[in-house]
Scaffold this motif. Sequence first.
Motif, PDB file in Angstrom:
ATOM      1  N   GLY A 153       0.830  -1.193   0.000  1.00 24.51           N
ATOM      2  CA  GLY A 153       0.000   0.000   0.000  1.00 24.51           C
ATOM      3  C   GLY A 153       0.863   1.242   0.000  1.00 24.51           C
ATOM      4  N   ARG A 154       0.323   2.311  -0.535  1.00 22.74           N
ATOM      5  CA  ARG A 154       1.084   3.555  -0.660  1.00 22.74           C
ATOM      6  C   ARG A 154       0.145   4.746  -0.565  1.00 22.74           C
ATOM      7  N   TYR A 155       0.626   5.795   0.080  1.00 21.16           N
ATOM      8  CA  TYR A 155      -0.128   7.051   0.117  1.00 21.16           C
ATOM      9  C   TYR A 155       0.769   8.143  -0.446  1.00 21.16           C
ATOM     10  N   ASP A 156       0.257   8.838  -1.480  1.00 17.87           N
ATOM     11  CA  ASP A 156       1.029   9.851  -2.176  1.00 17.87           C
ATOM     12  C   ASP A 156       0.450  11.240  -1.964  1.00 17.87           C
ATOM     13  N   PHE A 157       1.361  12.196  -1.863  1.00 17.88           N
ATOM     14  CA  PHE A 157       1.020  13.613  -1.866  1.00 17.88           C
ATOM     15  C   PHE A 157       1.647  14.194  -3.128  1.00 17.88           C
ATOM     16  N   ALA A 158       0.819  14.627  -4.064  1.00 17.94           N
ATOM     17  CA  ALA A 158       1.307  15.104  -5.353  1.00 17.94           C
ATOM     18  C   ALA A 158       0.839  16.537  -5.595  1.00 17.94           C
ATOM     19  N   GLU A 159       1.714  17.322  -6.199  1.00 19.65           N
ATOM     20  CA  GLU A 159       1.379  18.699  -6.551  1.00 19.65           C
ATOM     21  C   GLU A 159       1.823  18.964  -7.976  1.00 19.65           C
ATOM     22  N   THR A 160       0.908  19.483  -8.784  1.00 15.51           N
ATOM     23  CA  THR A 160       1.195  19.833 -10.166  1.00 15.51           C
ATOM     24  C   THR A 160       1.021  21.333 -10.325  1.00 15.51           C
ATOM     25  N   ASP A 161       2.091  22.006 -10.744  1.00 17.66           N
ATOM     26  CA  ASP A 161       2.072  23.456 -10.893  1.00 17.66           C
ATOM     27  C   ASP A 161       2.389  23.790 -12.345  1.00 17.66           C
ATOM     28  N   ASN A 162       1.417  24.378 -13.056  1.00 18.03           N
ATOM     29  CA  ASN A 162       1.563  24.683 -14.472  1.00 18.03           C
ATOM     30  C   ASN A 162       1.590  26.187 -14.678  1.00 18.03           C
ATOM     31  N   LYS A 163       2.626  26.663 -15.379  1.00 19.20           N
ATOM     32  CA  LYS A 163       2.735  28.088 -15.680  1.00 19.20           C
ATOM     33  C   LYS A 163       2.876  28.277 -17.185  1.00 19.20           C
ATOM     34  N   GLN A 164       2.227  29.333 -17.683  1.00 18.81           N
ATOM     35  CA  GLN A 164       2.382  29.752 -19.067  1.00 18.81           C
ATOM     36  C   GLN A 164       2.923  31.178 -19.044  1.00 18.81           C
ATOM     37  N   PRO A 165       4.257  31.343 -19.052  1.00 22.50           N
ATOM     38  CA  PRO A 165       4.867  32.654 -18.812  1.00 22.50           C
ATOM     39  C   PRO A 165       4.419  33.753 -19.770  1.00 22.50           C
ATOM     40  N   LEU A 166       4.143  33.419 -21.018  1.00 21.85           N
ATOM     41  CA  LEU A 166       3.805  34.469 -21.984  1.00 21.85           C
ATOM     42  C   LEU A 166       2.407  35.020 -21.775  1.00 21.85           C
ATOM     43  N   SER A 167       1.467  34.156 -21.435  1.00 21.50           N
ATOM     44  CA  SER A 167       0.082  34.590 -21.237  1.00 21.50           C
ATOM     45  C   SER A 167      -0.243  34.908 -19.789  1.00 21.50           C
ATOM     46  N   GLY A 168       0.657  34.504 -18.886  1.00 20.99           N
ATOM     47  CA  GLY A 168       0.392  34.712 -17.474  1.00 20.99           C
ATOM     48  C   GLY A 168      -0.498  33.649 -16.866  1.00 20.99           C
ATOM     49  N   GLY A 169      -0.823  32.607 -17.625  1.00 18.07           N
ATOM     50  CA  GLY A 169      -1.669  31.535 -17.113  1.00 18.07           C
ATOM     51  C   GLY A 169      -0.969  30.732 -16.027  1.00 18.07           C
ATOM     52  N   HIS A 170      -1.752  30.290 -15.047  1.00 14.80           N
ATOM     53  CA  HIS A 170      -1.165  29.549 -13.934  1.00 14.80           C
ATOM     54  C   HIS A 170      -2.238  28.688 -13.294  1.00 14.80           C
ATOM     55  N   SER A 171      -1.915  27.441 -13.069  1.00 12.73           N
ATOM     56  CA  SER A 171      -2.829  26.544 -12.357  1.00 12.73           C
ATOM     57  C   SER A 171      -2.023  25.685 -11.417  1.00 12.73           C
ATOM     58  N   ASN A 172      -2.637  25.332 -10.310  1.00 15.39           N
ATOM     59  CA  ASN A 172      -1.975  24.503  -9.310  1.00 15.39           C
ATOM     60  C   ASN A 172      -2.969  23.485  -8.793  1.00 15.39           C
ATOM     61  N   GLN A 173      -2.558  22.231  -8.779  1.00 13.21           N
ATOM     62  CA  GLN A 173      -3.439  21.169  -8.322  1.00 13.21           C
ATOM     63  C   GLN A 173      -2.694  20.298  -7.325  1.00 13.21           C
ATOM     64  N   LYS A 174      -3.293  20.111  -6.152  1.00 15.25           N
ATOM     65  CA  LYS A 174      -2.725  19.222  -5.143  1.00 15.25           C
ATOM     66  C   LYS A 174      -3.632  18.012  -5.000  1.00 15.25           C
ATOM     67  N   ASP A 175      -3.031  16.850  -4.985  1.00 16.93           N
ATOM     68  CA  ASP A 175      -3.788  15.611  -4.898  1.00 16.93           C
ATOM     69  C   ASP A 175      -3.174  14.699  -3.858  1.00 16.93           C
ATOM     70  N   GLU A 176      -4.015  13.921  -3.215  1.00 15.90           N
ATOM     71  CA  GLU A 176      -3.584  12.857  -2.319  1.00 15.90           C
ATOM     72  C   GLU A 176      -4.253  11.576  -2.779  1.00 15.90           C
ATOM     73  N   LYS A 177      -3.507  10.503  -2.801  1.00 20.04           N
ATOM     74  CA  LYS A 177      -4.052   9.279  -3.359  1.00 20.04           C
ATOM     75  C   LYS A 177      -3.452   8.058  -2.683  1.00 20.04           C
ATOM     76  N   PHE A 178      -4.336   7.117  -2.321  1.00 21.28           N
ATOM     77  CA  PHE A 178      -3.890   5.812  -1.826  1.00 21.28           C
ATOM     78  C   PHE A 178      -3.997   4.806  -2.952  1.00 21.28           C
ATOM     79  N   THR A 179      -2.958   4.000  -3.133  1.00 19.26           N
ATOM     80  CA  THR A 179      -2.998   2.910  -4.108  1.00 19.26           C
ATOM     81  C   THR A 179      -2.601   1.626  -3.397  1.00 19.26           C
ATOM     82  N   GLY A 180      -3.185   0.533  -3.857  1.00 18.27           N
ATOM     83  CA  GLY A 180      -2.932  -0.758  -3.230  1.00 18.27           C
ATOM     84  C   GLY A 180      -2.555  -1.820  -4.228  1.00 18.27           C
ATOM     85  N   ARG A 181      -2.059  -2.915  -3.697  1.00 17.85           N
ATOM     86  CA  ARG A 181      -1.633  -4.036  -4.525  1.00 17.85           C
ATOM     87  C   ARG A 181      -1.688  -5.304  -3.696  1.00 17.85           C
ATOM     88  N   ALA A 182      -2.155  -6.385  -4.290  1.00 17.24           N
ATOM     89  CA  ALA A 182      -2.188  -7.679  -3.606  1.00 17.24           C
ATOM     90  C   ALA A 182      -2.000  -8.777  -4.640  1.00 17.24           C
TER      91      ALA A 182
END
Length: 820
Positions: A551-580
């Motif tokens: 089992g695993r628990y992840d903390f992920a952050e995706t930060d997207n910037k578009q310098p020319l247009s000034g666009g910016h988005s940020n997404q934080k996610d937490e996710k558990f994944t399993g395996r058996a």
Amino acid sequence: MPAPHGLNPLAKALLIRRSFRSTLPAVCAMAMTLTMIGHAQAATVSINIPAQSLGSALQEFGRQTNLQVLYSPDEVSGLRSAAVSGNLEPTEAIAQLLQGTDIAYNVQGNNIALRSRSSGDGSLNLAPTNISAAEESAWGKVDGIVAKRSASGSKTDTALKEIPQTINVVTQGEIKMRGSQSVTEALRYTPGITGGGFAERVKIFDEPTSRGFTPTPLYLDGLHLPYGGGSTGGSLQIDPYTLERVEVLKGPASVLYGQNQPGGIVNMVSKRPTATPVHEVVLGGGSYDRKYGAFDLGGPIDDQGEFLYRLTGVVNDSSSAIDYASQNRMMLAPSLTWLPNDRTTITVFGQYQKDHDVPEAQGLPAYGTVKSTPNGRISRSLFLGEPDVNKYHREQFVVGYEIAHELNDVWTLKQNARYADVNDQYVAPLHGYAFQTNPVTGLNDKSYQTRYGVDWSQHNKVYGIDNIAQAKFKTADIDHTVLLGVDYYHFNSKFLGLYDNPGPGIDLYNPVYGSKFNFRAPYKWDNTIKQTGLYAQDQLRWNQWFLTLGGRYDFAETDNKQPLSGGHSNQKDEKFTGRAGLGYEFDNGMTPYVSYAESFLPQTGSDVSGGAFKPTTGKQYEVGIKYEPKAIDGFITLSAYQIDQDNMLTTDLANPGFSIQSGTVRSRGVELEGKVNVTQNLRVLAAVSRNQIKWESSNDGRQGRTLAMAPPLTASAWINYDFDISTALAGFGVGLGARYVRSSYGSDYVEDSFQIPSYTVYDAMVSYDLEKSPLHVKGVKLKANLQNLTDEKYVPGCNSTLDCYYGEGRTMTADVTYNW
């Protein structure tokens, strides 16, 4: 048990598995046993064993003398050997090897038995033991094509049959045998893996597809490599000569590795310093003015064997089957291992590579490649770009370290860390999106196509660190191998794209070059992905049952910037994944298993409202049988699976140019792979894959459609034979292979739907080992490989009606290898 390939025909390899100290007293045979008469022990043998840990030295002694050494692992633990070199009798050599230790030896028939003088017990417990075909490490060299162990599916040194998921291993021996010039080529005979398209002919990226999902993430020694996204560049390419093996873990791998596609991962295992000296030089030539050189050097630095090194290098300069295209590479990979004591290993490594290529993507229309036209077929040598414009420059380097320390008999601590950097630029006119009237003939007969120009510069950096605490212990009758881990992943990608769209067109049948391109309309991104994962795994073994839970628990952050247009988005996610996974190992070598695994993958970009996309999620159900024959050296895997991936990006019909997450894809299939060393002279490998991958849901009309570039059936086979030294053809070796791909779709949109024809390609190899030949030239081997023996003209894949790729035509590579 028949002797494995490459050993004395009178020898049989016996490797006794070390058991836990709480089980049998664990007398191990660490080398080989001869079916020979007793007086052979008195014959002199050429021996060269550097000083190293005593356990490793005894293994090397057994290999060089073809004798069996019996000893208790507890009694040699922590001891180091003396160096031994020269033409010596085995008893004389073992005496020198044991100098300075408390270990005594005594000859028992064809065996040499060791015991501690202070043990007070002159007897050895020769209890029944588990026997495998040859000694092997999950991270080390494999003699031949049959691998039995892997760490990709567990992060521990585990037998393949005890990993409840499909793992395909391509060894360095197989890479050389088939003459693979890239990782994409090395995976050509692997079931469920397709690599047709851009990567097959251009060869500047490796973008394999596993079980229908693309791109399959690439890992080097268990840590993620940078990936820029499609053909925009920004990806490291690892030369296959630097690798000990290439492994494919099929299905979701997020429990061990974090964010991933659900189709699996490709983990490349690097050559590392070794106590056994390695000295190899390769010089090569071949089709299209190929000039090639490589070297691989390694071994102990000091007499005590405390420091080991490895230095691998490659230079390559060649033109191409495509007019004006060329490749030029220089690569150097040093590594150093320090063994301060018998419980600690520290390895530092690096790699530097520079590529200067003239590439040609050659995305061509279906009309003229897949479909016939009045003008005939477009030439496979067509250069779609401009000779004075096209270029691809890449500079990449890798630096990192691996540390392992045994705290005690239970706990081992490990830390792997690496920084990888790639800076590249891809400039080329590419295929356009429409046909025009041919200005020379005045006809709109699909002979004249628009082009668009791209100038893509990308700088990608990734830092990864993986911290592991591993414990081996026993509760009641159950053996445990437990992993507790925390890893961190930081990936930054900076991109600048310049475009000329539409650019000057080109006659696909009579190209005239010299058109000018004006690159403008810049587009930038600056994207960062961070991930921290906490994971745990337990591999349980009770008699012949084994169970893997993770089992695993992840903390992920995706930060997207578009310098020319000034666009910016940020997404934080937490996710558990399993395996058996659960399996049972029968006495006849059959091991059936069932497993379940999950994955997640953060998405870059945003929707029309500026909201960041959610991660895609995947799950796989797999059942299979792994078979390790008792009477022959081989490994066979049969598996069936179903994979579902949700939150797939699809076209936002209300807002062209944007995407929404409405897609679900399902992949179902069956895979069969077998690799067998039938005799010392004969090796056979074969694979079949049946896969169906479809859109289960989609808002843009693709629901129920099969994905493009996903052939429903692939099959391959290779047979290799080396003539016996007792024949007139002593030293000669021949190989023949075939690859079959069934007809697939060139687009998964209804309006563009068309079929790509099935094809079969044959490959061949011929070699001459001068040491085994009547010439008896030690260490020299000649080898020539032919890809596409019959020069079959075929199209392995299309992304649309205007983006098809030819497969490589007949190509020869020839190499001279010298080992000393």
